[in-house]
Design an enzyme around this catalytic site. Structure first.
Site, short mmCIF file in Angstrom:
data_model
loop_
_atom_site.label_atom_id
_atom_site.label_comp_id
_atom_site.label_asym_id
_atom_site.label_seq_id
_atom_site.Cartn_x
_atom_site.Cartn_y
_atom_site.Cartn_z
N LYS A 134 -54.29 -4.53 13.67
CA LYS A 134 -53.52 -3.30 13.49
C LYS A 134 -54.48 -2.11 13.44
O LYS A 134 -55.62 -2.32 13.03
CB LYS A 134 -52.64 -3.34 12.22
CG LYS A 134 -53.29 -3.81 10.92
CD LYS A 134 -54.49 -3.16 10.35
CE LYS A 134 -54.52 -1.72 10.03
NZ LYS A 134 -55.83 -1.29 9.43
N TYR A 219 -49.77 0.76 6.64
CA TYR A 219 -49.28 -0.28 5.71
C TYR A 219 -48.01 0.18 5.00
O TYR A 219 -47.10 -0.61 4.75
CB TYR A 219 -50.36 -0.63 4.67
CG TYR A 219 -51.44 -1.53 5.20
CD1 TYR A 219 -51.25 -2.92 5.28
CD2 TYR A 219 -52.65 -1.02 5.63
CE1 TYR A 219 -52.24 -3.75 5.77
CE2 TYR A 219 -53.65 -1.84 6.13
CZ TYR A 219 -53.44 -3.21 6.20
OH TYR A 219 -54.42 -4.03 6.69
#
Ligand code: NDP
Length: 366
Positions: A134, A219
């Site tokens: 990510k 996140y």
């Protein structure tokens, strides 16, 4: 008679099963093959790759068998340390040759964000499954290209969302979906840390694609989505910068952002490179709440609800992640929270929208 023989056969299989090591016993006694193992090469031997490699030592379904690196000395060190064969080690220049390597099933891309697309496209072309860190890319457009390339090549694309396999996280997601918190109408996500070395790639727009939002704010975006169980339909966002020298053009230091969801739920989040101790999720519902702090760090994750603390024991996140990803790739076993390219793309669309909202000062409809 046949029933008796059947019983005796079963009994002797059970005896055999008990006398073999536990992990092999059942499968062997029942004449089944041992589960296949995903043979993985890591690309980009930086700090996170080292963590993944350590964690993979405890995997039962995934095995580190190769590396791709731009630094020859690291290849030598990794060969020694992890017992890798020279034929499974590549540079970025010759990595296309991995196509003819039958000993590598998948490559885990752990390079700077700005290189994820290029590296994924190369690996897809070489016919390898791709696990990409990510953020999957630096824009949604890039993410789409990666998904299309993997689809065209007939390989899987997974994104390194380790929290999607973490026990406390999964427990809260299940409780939310079972209605234990009632109607969940508010999420708060705080994601940040103080970034060090000003010359690192994370502060270089070409390699990072952005600042804290790409790295850590994502996140909170991801957490809001899995804890509320919905996709946002609008965002608003505000940026503040206290150090324009360290955080240059295109590198966000701090962004506060809000997301709105179809049910009427809202999320209020903070993404920053300038504060520590920011790793917290809070989910509020009409009948209860869940709180996690730390919520996305390497753990142990601490979580509690209106009923009391959750007690799941800590397992190294990347060990579980790699075993579960192997089960997904090899057996098609889908996780509760997806980790495919489409999941990564959903986050990238929101990141794009947040940057647009910062730029225009307006509410951006997704
Ligand atoms: P590092 O800087 O520690 O490592 C990146 C590695 O990429 C380098 O060591 C280098 O390895 C390789 N690389 C190739 N080209 C370049 C370049 N132009 N500049 C710098 N490095 C290059 O970064 P991290 O390991 O911390 O992060 C890598 C990726 O992992 C990022 O996408 C990040 O977001 C993600 N990440 C995810 C985490 C998670 O919890 N899921 C945690 C930390 C990071 P080599 O010399 O072998 O080529």
């Amino acid at each position: 008679m046949s029933t008796r023989r059947h019983f005796l056969q079963k009994a002797s299989l059970t005896t055999l099963a008990l006398s073999l090591p536990f992990s092999d016993s059942i499968a062997k006694a029942l004449g089944q093959q041992e589960p296949k193992v995903l043979r993985v090469a890591l690309m980009g031997l930086g700090s996170y790759a080292s963590r993944v490699a350590e964690a993979m030592k405890d995997c039962s379904r995934a095995k580190l068998v190769g590396v791709i690196s731009g630094t020859p000395s690291k290849i030598e060190q990794w060969k020694q340390k992890h017992g890798l064969s020279a034929q499974n080690c590549y540079s970025y220049e010759n990595v296309d040759q991995i196509k003819s390597n039958k000993d590598i099933d998948a490559v885990y891309v752990i390079t700077p964000n700005g290189l994820h697309k290029e590296h994924t496209l190369t690996l897809a072309k070489a016919g390898k499954h791709v696990i990409c860190e990510k953020p999957m890319a630096t824009t949604a457009q890039e993410g789409q290209e990666m998904i299309a390339a993997c689809k065209a090549a007939g390989v899987q694309l997974l994104i390194g969302y380790r929290m999607h396999f973490e026990a406390n996280t999964l427990d809260i997601v299940k409780k939310q979906r079972a209605g234990e918190f009632g109607k969940t109408l508010f999420f708060q996500g705080l994601s940040g840390f103080v970034i060090g070395n000003p010359s690192q790639w994370r502060l270089n727009k070409l390699l990072s694609g952005g600042g804290a939002m790409m790295d850590i704010g994502i996140y909170s975006i991801n957490g809001a989505r899995y804890l509320l169980g919905e996709e946002p339909i609008w965002v608003t966002a505000q940026e503040t910068k206290t150090d324009p020298v360290k955080f240059g053009e295109g590198i966000d230091e701090t962004i506060t952002f809000q997301m709105g969801f179809p049910s009427g739920a809202t999320a209020s989040c903070l993404s920053t490179y300038s504060l520590n101790y920011l790793d917290k999720f809070f989910l509020s519902g009409t009948k209860g709440f869940a709180e996690m702090q730390p919520s996305t760090g390497y753990g142990p994750i601490k979580a509690w609800t209106h009923v009391g603390p959750l007690q799941h024991s800590h397992v190294t996140h990347q060990t579980t992640q790699m075993d579960k990803m192997a089960a997904l790739i090899l057996d098609g076993k889908l996780p509760l929270i997806p980790v495919d390219g489409e999941e990564g793309l959903k986050d990238m669309r929101i990141v794009d929208a947040i940057y647009q909202a910062v730029k225009t000062g307006e509410k951006v409809i997704i």
